[in-house]
Design an enzyme around this catalytic site. Sequence first.
Site, PDB file in Angstrom:
ATOM      1  N   CYS A 130       0.912  -1.231   0.127  1.00 34.34           N
ATOM      2  CA  CYS A 130      -0.146  -0.202  -0.142  1.00 34.34           C
ATOM      3  C   CYS A 130       0.602   1.119   0.178  1.00 34.34           C
ATOM      4  O   CYS A 130       1.837   1.079   0.207  1.00 34.34           O
ATOM      5  CB  CYS A 130      -0.956  -0.198   1.347  1.00 34.34           C
ATOM      6  SG  CYS A 130      -1.440  -1.268   1.405  1.00 34.34           S
ATOM      7  N   ALA A 131       0.353   2.676  -0.463  1.00 29.72           N
ATOM      8  CA  ALA A 131       0.970   3.569  -0.876  1.00 29.72           C
ATOM      9  C   ALA A 131       2.649   3.355  -1.779  1.00 29.72           C
ATOM     10  O   ALA A 131       3.564   3.502  -0.077  1.00 29.72           O
ATOM     11  CB  ALA A 131       1.133   4.398   0.386  1.00 29.72           C
TER      12      ALA A 131
END
Length: 307
Positions: free
Chosen positions: A132-133
């Site tokens: 994620c990110a």
Amino acid sequence: MPDCTSGECGGLQLAKELDIADYIIAPDPSAARLTRAVEGVDQTGEISRINVVEERPLTIFLNAQEIVTAMTIGDYPEYLALGFLRNQGMLLPDDRINGVDYDDDLETVVVRTERQTSYEDKLKKKTRTSGCAVGTVFGDMMEGLEDVRLPVTPVRTSWLYALAATINRTPSLYLQAGAIHGTVLCHEDRPLVYMEDVGRHNAVDKIAGWMLQTGTGAEDKILYTTGRLTSEMVIKTAMMGIPVLASRSGFTAWGVEIAQQVGLTLIGRMRGQRFVCLAGDERLLRDVDPASVPVEERKHRRKSSEA
């Protein structure tokens, strides 16, 4: 093995009441700007209002040079900047830090060192990491690992079970809103610093920054994370000098291979009574009967599947 079924060893630790005051830094799910209420429609057509995690950019400078812009929830920006630069090898162990300046309006952190720095060549080689990110690693991902020597610090399995039980019951954005990762610095059976972010790499960097700022040693620490045990997570943990990395999630093959190479104890799929150690088993002291460990509550299993 001692008789733990009577509650005389790990059982006592697992039965302790949760006290947020035991943490040096604990999550604050009610903190302003970390979440926003959003209204939608559920599967029955009814109006549903839930909290969702905020994302905002943070640009990190080292002296006059712009290094990276990271997507983050926005808390502890100074620790994130220090930890990122340290884990990238851009801050050296003997660097004298003259200042860490955060500008909320410009969403920037400037780390200033006594040493003049320039990383133009390193910044040209950029690797996008998984998760994620999506994170960024500059230069050779394995750079600096050849000098890593992790201490062979014994780890009691009763500590691991106690940590998982405490951390999984700690109020957090992970439990409240999901879509986020948590990483916790621990000593024996006590969680010390609990950081969260949309990317697990950011949460680890915040802890690295806190350790750098406070001069906290790594040789007797355990790092616990809710995220997958990827190559990036293993490399960051090893670069921080922490000998044990544990997660409730699974592994990647390269993460396991690197852990074996650097002598890191790597423990995953840690849920309730179960875990799997794929590297560094020689550190583990099995001092508790897994059958005496409570089964994990369903809400924690459900959140784990969302991570």
